[in-house]
Design a protein around this motif. Structure first.
Motif, mmCIF file in Angstrom:
data_model
loop_
_atom_site.group_PDB
_atom_site.id
_atom_site.type_symbol
_atom_site.label_atom_id
_atom_site.label_comp_id
_atom_site.label_asym_id
_atom_site.label_seq_id
_atom_site.Cartn_x
_atom_site.Cartn_y
_atom_site.Cartn_z
ATOM 1 N N LEU A 1 11.054 8.356 -9.551
ATOM 2 C CA LEU A 1 9.606 8.534 -9.418
ATOM 3 C C LEU A 1 8.930 7.208 -9.080
ATOM 4 C CD1 LEU A 1 7.223 10.523 -9.700
ATOM 5 C CD2 LEU A 1 7.158 9.939 -12.130
ATOM 6 N N LEU A 2 9.319 6.138 -9.761
ATOM 7 C CA LEU A 2 8.670 4.843 -9.565
ATOM 8 C C LEU A 2 9.028 4.221 -8.214
ATOM 9 C CD1 LEU A 2 9.079 3.328 -13.143
ATOM 10 C CD2 LEU A 2 6.970 4.131 -12.077
ATOM 11 N N LEU A 3 10.241 4.429 -7.763
ATOM 12 C CA LEU A 3 10.645 3.799 -6.506
ATOM 13 C C LEU A 3 10.165 4.573 -5.283
ATOM 14 C CD1 LEU A 3 14.248 2.572 -7.383
ATOM 15 C CD2 LEU A 3 12.100 1.301 -7.410
ATOM 16 N N THR A 4 9.960 5.899 -5.430
ATOM 17 C CA THR A 4 9.423 6.667 -4.301
ATOM 18 C C THR A 4 7.906 6.705 -4.321
ATOM 19 O OG1 THR A 4 9.633 8.715 -5.603
ATOM 20 C CG2 THR A 4 11.476 8.115 -4.173
ATOM 21 N N SER A 5 7.309 6.640 -5.516
ATOM 22 C CA SER A 5 5.856 6.581 -5.697
ATOM 23 C C SER A 5 5.100 7.623 -4.877
ATOM 24 C CB SER A 5 5.326 5.180 -5.353
ATOM 25 O OG SER A 5 5.865 4.210 -6.213
ATOM 26 N N PRO A 6 5.310 8.925 -5.109
ATOM 27 C CA PRO A 6 4.516 9.936 -4.397
ATOM 28 C C PRO A 6 3.037 9.784 -4.727
ATOM 29 C CG PRO A 6 5.673 10.915 -6.260
ATOM 30 C CD PRO A 6 6.214 9.537 -6.130
ATOM 31 N N ALA A 7 2.189 9.965 -3.739
ATOM 32 C CA ALA A 7 0.752 9.774 -3.924
ATOM 33 C C ALA A 7 -0.015 10.905 -3.268
ATOM 34 C CB ALA A 7 0.314 8.430 -3.352
ATOM 35 N N GLU A 8 -1.241 11.093 -3.708
ATOM 36 C CA GLU A 8 -2.149 12.057 -3.102
ATOM 37 C C GLU A 8 -3.358 11.321 -2.564
ATOM 38 O OE1 GLU A 8 -3.197 15.172 -5.735
ATOM 39 O OE2 GLU A 8 -1.118 15.814 -6.112
ATOM 40 N N ASP A 9 -3.933 11.837 -1.507
ATOM 41 C CA ASP A 9 -5.092 11.193 -0.900
ATOM 42 C C ASP A 9 -6.217 11.082 -1.924
ATOM 43 O OD1 ASP A 9 -3.712 11.014 1.436
ATOM 44 O OD2 ASP A 9 -4.625 12.805 2.346
ATOM 45 N N GLY A 10 -6.810 9.915 -1.968
ATOM 46 C CA GLY A 10 -7.951 9.704 -2.855
ATOM 47 C C GLY A 10 -7.577 9.501 -4.305
ATOM 48 N N GLU A 11 -6.293 9.440 -4.639
ATOM 49 C CA GLU A 11 -5.852 9.252 -6.021
ATOM 50 C C GLU A 11 -5.063 7.946 -6.146
ATOM 51 O OE1 GLU A 11 -6.800 11.078 -8.412
ATOM 52 O OE2 GLU A 11 -7.600 12.825 -7.341
ATOM 53 N N ILE A 12 -5.025 7.424 -7.373
ATOM 54 C CA ILE A 12 -4.258 6.209 -7.659
ATOM 55 C C ILE A 12 -3.093 6.605 -8.547
ATOM 56 C CG2 ILE A 12 -4.296 3.923 -8.709
ATOM 57 C CD1 ILE A 12 -7.279 3.811 -8.151
ATOM 58 N N PRO A 13 -1.866 6.552 -8.028
ATOM 59 C CA PRO A 13 -0.720 6.974 -8.826
ATOM 60 C C PRO A 13 -0.439 5.999 -9.963
ATOM 61 C CG PRO A 13 0.025 6.027 -6.762
ATOM 62 C CD PRO A 13 -1.472 6.104 -6.676
ATOM 63 N N ALA A 14 0.091 6.505 -11.060
ATOM 64 C CA ALA A 14 0.463 5.676 -12.206
ATOM 65 C C ALA A 14 1.376 6.492 -13.106
ATOM 66 C CB ALA A 14 -0.765 5.213 -12.971
ATOM 67 N N LEU A 15 2.313 5.790 -13.762
ATOM 68 C CA LEU A 15 3.169 6.432 -14.744
ATOM 69 C C LEU A 15 2.597 6.139 -16.119
ATOM 70 C CD1 LEU A 15 5.676 7.959 -15.644
ATOM 71 C CD2 LEU A 15 6.957 5.795 -15.529
#
Length: 488
Positions: A41-55
């Motif tokens: 999850l951390l190395l691929t870091s999927p993201a959504e438009d307008g959002e800031i990903p974080a674990l």
């Protein structure tokens, strides 16, 4: 990794990551999350438009090895109150923000770790070692209330002892861009901070650094460099505290600290530099204190805090507080492990002169001469005792005046009872025993008596004695008075 391979808790984490939402598994029936899932999850870091990903994960049991060796993680990571079954491997990894607060883990291998922001290890429980050697933390490092290592037990295996010697906390040669906050930290084993650079404040208030044994070093912080202050109030250290060569531009505060290393060096701060060094209101140090060649503007320590053996050669300071009588401070210099150290006495005298207490400065320099006397051969000791008894090595000029008055009375009474014969009876002035004794004693006084009368036998030897004593005592008295007038 396919999402259909995930367990229920893992799917929750995967789906929350792109939006940076928190997943709380603390009270969940199923808390296990595989480490390889988090790694993917951390190395691929999927993201959504307008959002800031974080674990953001709380209360999980992380199974398998959490290995991010040399990996680059772009999203903030917060793993709070999680339990790691195996030691996390973060060697050479890069993070934006990393929080492992409240986590339980066997150890942490994170040498040369890079964190752009803050690194949080508050309340962690790590029975092994935390390796952060050479780490670079752009923000602050937090270790408040963490407990690292395990207390040594009788018959401890050699492997465990070797790890303890290597260090339960390794921050050597690391760089911290802001503060190091480690209040109430507990470390069983060695804490290595040698070569550490902290741009801001180091706070170890209430910390317990426990590595007892005369040859063990509880805190190894040689050449530590701090940007502002180092606060370690109420520090409890069992084992050597080594601050050799540390640089603290502000306050090095060990107030209320308990330093204990019986049979060894409890505090080594040789060649240390700080604006202020505080060891006030602390119990007596158990073990030697070594402050050789250290430099402080202010040294705040009471005599009763010093141990039975000190090493102070080359220690320099401008002010010594609290201000106490010289006799109290001199008792500490008598505990010098190297015996007679002239510099320590001169430095103490200088400190008293700095505050205008010239009487105390003279007392210190007199004590220096007396201590030096014990190192001389027999003839030197005898001459020293004579100088001390008569003129206090020149630092007690009024004592010289007293001897002059006493010898004057002896001379006047002796020659009054046994007048010397006149050299020329028809030309000599009337004999005056007081004036004759003054002529003998005072080299700059001439009443015409000494030139006109000649004592014989033992009275002639008394005259010689008065002349020599007068020269020595009068010169000492005038020099002492002149020194006092010049200072005023």
């Amino acid at each position: 990794m396919e999402i259909d391979e995930l367990t229920g808790p893992e799917r929750r984490v995967w789906e929350a990551f792109p939006r940076g939402r928190t997943v709380d598994l603390f009270a969940a029936a199923e808390r296990s999350v595989r480490a390889r899932v988090l790694r993917a999850l951390l190395l691929t870091s999927p993201a959504e438009d307008g959002e800031i990903p974080a674990l953001r994960l709380r209360g999980a049991r992380i199974t398998g090895e959490f290995n991010l060796h040399s990996g680059a993680v772009r999203a903030p990571v917060s793993l709070r109150e999680c339990v790691f079954e195996e030691t996390p491997v973060l060697y050479g990894a890069e993070f934006r923000q990393l929080s492992l607060s409240g986590c339980r883990m066997p150890g942490l291998w994170a040498a040369t770790l890079r964190v752009a922001g803050a690194l949080r290890l508050n309340d962690c429980r790590v029975p092994g070692s935390v390796g952060l050697s050479g780490a670079r933390v752009g923000g602050a490092l937090f270790l408040d209330r963490a407990e690292l290592g395990t207390r040594a037990t009788a018959g401890e295996p050699e492997a465990a002892a070797a790890e303890r010697e290597g260090g339960s906390l390794k921050l050597d040669h690391a760089t911290i861009g802001e503060d190091l906050q480690a209040t109430r930290l507990t470390v069983h084993g060695r804490t290595r901070l040698d070569g550490l650079t902290v741009a801001g404040l180091v706070r170890l208030d209430g910390a317990r650094l426990l590595y007892p044994g005369g040859g063990n070093t509880a805190l190894h912080a040689e050449t530590l460099t701090v940007g502002t202050d180092l606060h370690a109030m109420r520090l409890h250290a069992e084992g050597r505290v080594n601050l050799r060569g540390a640089t603290v531009p502000g306050q090095l505060n060990l107030a209320y600290a308990r330093l204990s290393n019986p049979g060894g060096v409890a505090l080594r701060a040789s060649s240390c530099t700080a604006a202020e060094f505080w060891l006030r209101d602390a119990p007596p140090v158990q073990g030697t204190v070594n402050l050789r060649r250290a430099r402080f503007e202010l040294l705040h320590i009471r005599p009763e805090v010093w141990p039975a053996e000190v090493q102070l050669d080359g220690l320099t300071y401008t002010a010594l507080t609290p201000v106490l009588p010289a006799a109290d401070r001199l008792r500490v210099l008598a505990r010098e492990a190297d015996g007679y150290v002239p510099f320590a006495y001169e430095q103490l005298a200088t400190a008293y002169r700095h505050i205008g207490d010239d009487a105390a400065a003279r007392t210190v320099r007199l004590a220096k001469e007396r201590r030096h006397r014990a190192t001389r051969p027999l003839y030197g000791r005898l001459w020293g005792h004579l100088q001390d008894a008569t003129v206090g090595y020149g630092f007690r000029p009024m004592r010289a005046a007293g001897w002059l008055v006493g010898l004057l009375l002896v001379g006047a009474l002796t020659y009054g009872l046994h007048p010397p014969r006149p050299l020329k009876a028809d030309e000599s002035p009337a004999f005056n025993p007081l004036a004759y004794a003054l002529d003998l004693l005072l080299p700059v006084v001439d009443f015409g008596q000494e030139k006109s009368y000649a004592p014989e036998g033992g009275y002639q030897w008394l005259a010689y004695l008065l002349i020599v004593a007068g020269w020595v005592l009068a010169t000492t008295f005038v020099t002492g008075v002149n020194r006092a007038v010049t200072r005023n």
